[in-house]
Design a protein around this motif. Structure first.
Motif, mmCIF file in Angstrom:
data_model
loop_
_atom_site.group_PDB
_atom_site.id
_atom_site.type_symbol
_atom_site.label_atom_id
_atom_site.label_comp_id
_atom_site.label_asym_id
_atom_site.label_seq_id
_atom_site.Cartn_x
_atom_site.Cartn_y
_atom_site.Cartn_z
ATOM 1 N N GLN A 119 1.053 -1.203 -0.532
ATOM 2 C CA GLN A 119 -0.454 -0.334 -0.225
ATOM 3 C C GLN A 119 0.586 1.461 0.258
ATOM 4 N N GLU A 120 2.126 1.176 0.866
ATOM 5 C CA GLU A 120 2.629 2.094 0.574
ATOM 6 C C GLU A 120 3.280 2.711 -0.485
ATOM 7 N N TYR A 121 3.932 1.941 -1.002
ATOM 8 C CA TYR A 121 3.928 1.330 -2.683
ATOM 9 C C TYR A 121 3.269 2.170 -3.123
ATOM 10 N N PHE A 122 2.148 2.041 -3.054
ATOM 11 C CA PHE A 122 1.040 2.428 -4.005
ATOM 12 C C PHE A 122 1.027 3.361 -3.675
ATOM 13 N N ASN A 123 0.919 3.956 -2.916
ATOM 14 C CA ASN A 123 0.984 5.545 -2.207
ATOM 15 C C ASN A 123 1.970 6.335 -2.831
ATOM 16 N N SER A 124 2.483 5.577 -3.216
ATOM 17 C CA SER A 124 4.214 6.978 -3.760
ATOM 18 C C SER A 124 4.325 6.524 -5.339
ATOM 19 N N ASN A 125 3.072 6.329 -6.200
ATOM 20 C CA ASN A 125 3.318 5.878 -7.115
ATOM 21 C C ASN A 125 3.357 5.060 -8.421
ATOM 22 N N HIS A 126 3.902 3.408 -7.332
ATOM 23 C CA HIS A 126 4.828 2.401 -7.506
ATOM 24 C C HIS A 126 3.405 1.984 -7.814
ATOM 25 N N TYR A 127 3.998 0.456 -9.063
ATOM 26 C CA TYR A 127 2.585 0.077 -9.727
ATOM 27 C C TYR A 127 3.409 -1.521 -8.955
ATOM 28 N N ILE A 128 1.534 -1.838 -8.801
ATOM 29 C CA ILE A 128 1.570 -3.196 -7.697
ATOM 30 C C ILE A 128 0.532 -3.978 -9.119
ATOM 31 N N VAL A 129 1.337 -5.566 -8.783
ATOM 32 C CA VAL A 129 1.021 -6.639 -9.705
ATOM 33 C C VAL A 129 0.532 -7.350 -7.999
ATOM 34 N N LEU A 130 -0.870 -7.964 -7.387
ATOM 35 C CA LEU A 130 -0.665 -9.394 -6.804
ATOM 36 C C LEU A 130 -1.059 -10.543 -7.204
ATOM 37 N N ASN A 131 -0.887 -11.618 -6.324
ATOM 38 C CA ASN A 131 -0.979 -12.576 -7.203
ATOM 39 C C ASN A 131 -1.707 -12.949 -5.847
ATOM 40 N N ILE A 132 -3.229 -13.954 -6.406
ATOM 41 C CA ILE A 132 -4.411 -13.481 -5.820
ATOM 42 C C ILE A 132 -4.299 -15.448 -6.687
ATOM 43 N N ASN A 133 -5.664 -15.526 -5.624
ATOM 44 C CA ASN A 133 -5.836 -17.209 -5.541
ATOM 45 C C ASN A 133 -5.029 -18.338 -5.156
ATOM 46 N N VAL A 167 -10.643 -7.605 -4.227
ATOM 47 C CA VAL A 167 -9.450 -8.925 -3.195
ATOM 48 C C VAL A 167 -9.323 -8.295 -2.308
ATOM 49 N N ALA A 168 -9.807 -9.594 -1.342
ATOM 50 C CA ALA A 168 -9.802 -9.791 -0.086
ATOM 51 C C ALA A 168 -8.164 -10.320 0.940
ATOM 52 N N ALA A 169 -7.546 -9.211 1.602
ATOM 53 C CA ALA A 169 -6.046 -9.590 1.694
ATOM 54 C C ALA A 169 -6.330 -11.503 1.932
ATOM 55 N N LYS A 170 -6.707 -12.010 2.478
ATOM 56 C CA LYS A 170 -6.927 -13.463 2.828
ATOM 57 C C LYS A 170 -6.601 -14.193 1.552
ATOM 58 N N ASP A 171 -6.669 -13.642 -0.029
ATOM 59 C CA ASP A 171 -6.716 -13.913 -0.357
ATOM 60 C C ASP A 171 -5.597 -14.096 -1.820
ATOM 61 N N ILE A 172 -4.158 -13.105 -1.130
ATOM 62 C CA ILE A 172 -3.569 -12.156 -1.650
ATOM 63 C C ILE A 172 -2.343 -13.302 -1.477
ATOM 64 N N SER A 173 -1.152 -14.188 -1.675
ATOM 65 C CA SER A 173 0.260 -14.440 -1.684
ATOM 66 C C SER A 173 0.502 -13.456 -1.645
ATOM 67 N N VAL A 174 1.207 -12.749 -2.614
ATOM 68 C CA VAL A 174 2.865 -11.924 -2.969
ATOM 69 C C VAL A 174 2.122 -10.146 -3.529
ATOM 70 N N ALA A 175 2.333 -9.534 -3.278
ATOM 71 C CA ALA A 175 2.547 -7.782 -3.963
ATOM 72 C C ALA A 175 4.029 -8.039 -4.724
ATOM 73 N N ILE A 176 3.833 -7.574 -6.477
ATOM 74 C CA ILE A 176 4.763 -7.683 -7.059
ATOM 75 C C ILE A 176 4.951 -6.300 -7.210
ATOM 76 N N ILE A 177 6.517 -5.771 -6.704
ATOM 77 C CA ILE A 177 5.984 -3.842 -6.893
ATOM 78 C C ILE A 177 7.119 -3.591 -7.885
ATOM 79 N N PHE A 178 6.224 -2.767 -8.867
ATOM 80 C CA PHE A 178 7.501 -2.112 -10.332
ATOM 81 C C PHE A 178 6.953 -0.525 -10.049
ATOM 82 N N LYS A 179 8.467 -0.055 -10.933
ATOM 83 C CA LYS A 179 8.820 1.561 -11.117
ATOM 84 C C LYS A 179 8.704 1.900 -12.423
ATOM 85 N N ALA A 180 7.795 2.589 -13.079
ATOM 86 C CA ALA A 180 8.349 3.133 -14.379
ATOM 87 C C ALA A 180 9.269 4.322 -14.667
ATOM 88 N N LEU A 181 10.027 3.290 -15.629
ATOM 89 C CA LEU A 181 11.708 4.230 -15.350
ATOM 90 C C LEU A 181 11.300 6.211 -16.399
#
Length: 181
Positions: A119-133, A167-181
């Motif tokens: 969430q902190e990375y998202f709020n600082s303009n990073h892109y987040i891909v969530l691994n779910i289910n 998506v509920a938090a319980k259904d999220i395995s990890v978050a992959i964080i990216f930053k556009a250059l």
């Protein structure tokens, strides 16, 4: 037509759920779009983008949203798949080699299991891909509602089932964080 439906869905989310938090506008792609769904993922004749391309579709969403073309072409899952095949962009099997994305303007920051950090990375303009289910799907984070700290709801662009955006938090395995250059 799929992009139009996703845009309408995002607008509905903004009106209905947009009270007190932000929904980020991110290009939405579907794995099974007729334009690329049948293409082989990484030249693997037993795997198509439709069946196994949710991470690929999520990365394509981020690149397109951040205006990062590949070979002067707008990015979609087919364009990204071809680029990755030609630039050592796949590891074992069909796992995306994130270091290959640097050349097209997307930096892999890290993977985290702590969603507060995501969430902190998202709020600082990073892109987040969530691994779910339990690893069966990926989605691009477009917003979250943490008004109830014990029940945070995450909103995603879902390339497999576009109508499933919560998506509920319980259904999220990890978050992959990216930053556009």
């Amino acid at each position: 037509m799929g992009s139009f439906k996703n845009t309408v869905l995002i607008l509905i989310l903004l009106v209905t759920y947009g009270q007190g938090y932000t929904i980020r506008s991110i290009t939405a792609y579907q794995n099974c779009d007729v334009k690329w769904g049948r293409e082989q993922l990484n030249n693997n004749s037993s795997k198509s983008i439709c069946q196994y391309g949710s991470l690929l579709s999520c990365v394509a969403m981020i690149l397109q949203t951040s205006s990062k073309p590949i070979n002067s072409r707008p990015v979609n899952p087919a364009v990204l798949n071809k680029y990755l095949m030609n630039n050592n962009g796949f590891k074992q099997g069909d796992e995306v080699n994130f270091s290959a994305l640097e050349q097209v303007g997307l930096h892999f920051v890290k993977t985290v299991s702590d969603l507060k950090t995501a969430q902190e990375y998202f709020n600082s303009n990073h892109y987040i891909v969530l691994n779910i289910n339990y690893g069966k799907n990926y989605g691009v984070l477009i917003g979250f509602d943490d008004s109830d700290k014990s029940n945070v709801i995450y909103y995603i662009n879902n390339p497999i089932i576009p109508s499933e955006t919560k998506v509920a938090a319980k259904d999220i395995s990890v978050a992959i964080i990216f930053k556009a250059l």
